[in-house]
Enzyme design. Structure first.
Site, PDB file in Angstrom:
ATOM      1  N   VAL A 253      31.555   6.821  19.173  1.00 39.56           N
ATOM      2  CA  VAL A 253      33.009   6.655  19.206  1.00 39.56           C
ATOM      3  C   VAL A 253      33.448   5.910  17.943  1.00 39.56           C
ATOM      4  O   VAL A 253      32.844   4.908  17.556  1.00 39.56           O
ATOM      5  CB  VAL A 253      33.442   5.889  20.472  1.00 39.56           C
ATOM      6  CG1 VAL A 253      34.943   5.629  20.455  1.00 39.56           C
ATOM      7  CG2 VAL A 253      33.043   6.675  21.717  1.00 39.56           C
ATOM      8  N   LYS A 254      34.505   6.441  17.323  1.00 41.67           N
ATOM      9  CA  LYS A 254      34.998   5.817  16.090  1.00 41.67           C
ATOM     10  C   LYS A 254      36.269   5.034  16.416  1.00 41.67           C
ATOM     11  O   LYS A 254      37.215   5.581  16.989  1.00 41.67           O
ATOM     12  CB  LYS A 254      35.299   6.937  15.097  1.00 41.67           C
ATOM     13  CG  LYS A 254      35.041   6.609  13.661  1.00 41.67           C
ATOM     14  CD  LYS A 254      35.186   7.900  12.856  1.00 41.67           C
ATOM     15  CE  LYS A 254      35.184   7.672  11.384  1.00 41.67           C
ATOM     16  NZ  LYS A 254      35.527   8.897  10.661  1.00 41.67           N
TER      17      LYS A 254
END
Ligand code: G3P
Length: 216
Positions: A82-83
């Protein structure tokens, strides 16, 4: 140094992966928008092509909503990272994701202290945007060097992922400095493999070989 490809275009990813050069993929909202395709569908397809970390960015700006989006993204495939953006809410979310065992790539990093903060919150990847610093007349690689030094002082497990790479000089410097990863647009990745002397040399070898009338 690991090469990630910085695109959401599955054709580019497929081609670069066939060269054996792709260790992972980074996407962002702008790259997804370019495809004009549904996010989840694109991510699933990317995960089928590359067996490595695939960064998928949240678009919420509150930690609770980031967590909700990130959970959904992480469920798509075990390789999803996840960014989260380097804002206070993004760091809160990073810490919570790390506790849940979900890897986070903290993006939009422009200073070594931002990187240190993200590392302290449990980020797995730290993404300094060196091209965008170059755009405003700063040496993006100075912060990469400082980040690497800081991480080694304290033994944080986070990896330095050089992002916003625009050309081969950027890529060279990332490798010379010892960045863990560089995420590279398709066009730049392709440039690595081309040199006019390689092409001319091969032409000459083949022309000489034809003269021998032999087969291997
Ligand atoms: O993945 C994010 C980053 O690489 C963006 O690059 O060229 O839009 O600054 P750029």
């Amino acid at each position: 140094m690991k090469f990630f490809i910085d695109t959401a275009d599955v054709n580019e990813i497929r081609e670069a992966a066939s060269w054996g050069l792709v260790d992972g993929v980074t996407t962002n909202p702008s790259l997804i928008a370019k495809t004009g395709r549904p996010y989840a569908e694109v991510l699933r397809e990317i995960c089928d092509i590359v067996d490595g970390p695939i960064s998928a960015e949240v678009v919420a700006t509150e930690a609770a909503a980031m967590l909700e989006e990130g959970e959904k993204l992480a469920k798509i495939h075990r390789n999803i990272v996840v960014k989260c953006p380097l804002i206070i809410e993004g760091l809160k979310a990073t810490r919570a994701f790390a506790k849940r065992g979900i890897r986070v790539n903290v993006t939009l990093i422009f200073t070594p202290l931002q990187a240190l903060a993200a590392a302290k919150c449990g980020a797995s990847y730290l993404s300094p945007f060196i091209g965008r610093l170059d755009d405003i007349g700063q040496d993006g690689f100075q912060i990469v060097e400082q980040m690497i030094q800081i991480l080694s002082n304290y033994d944080y497990p986070a990896e330095v992922l050089v992002a916003s790479v625009r050309n081969l000089t950027h890529l060279m410097r990332a490798a010379e400095i010892g960045a863990d990863v560089a995420t590279v647009p398709f066009a730049v990745l392709k440039q690595i493999l081309h040199h006019p002397l390689t092409d001319m040399g091969l032409e000459r070898f083949l022309a000489d070989w034809r003269k021998t009338n032999q087969k291997i």
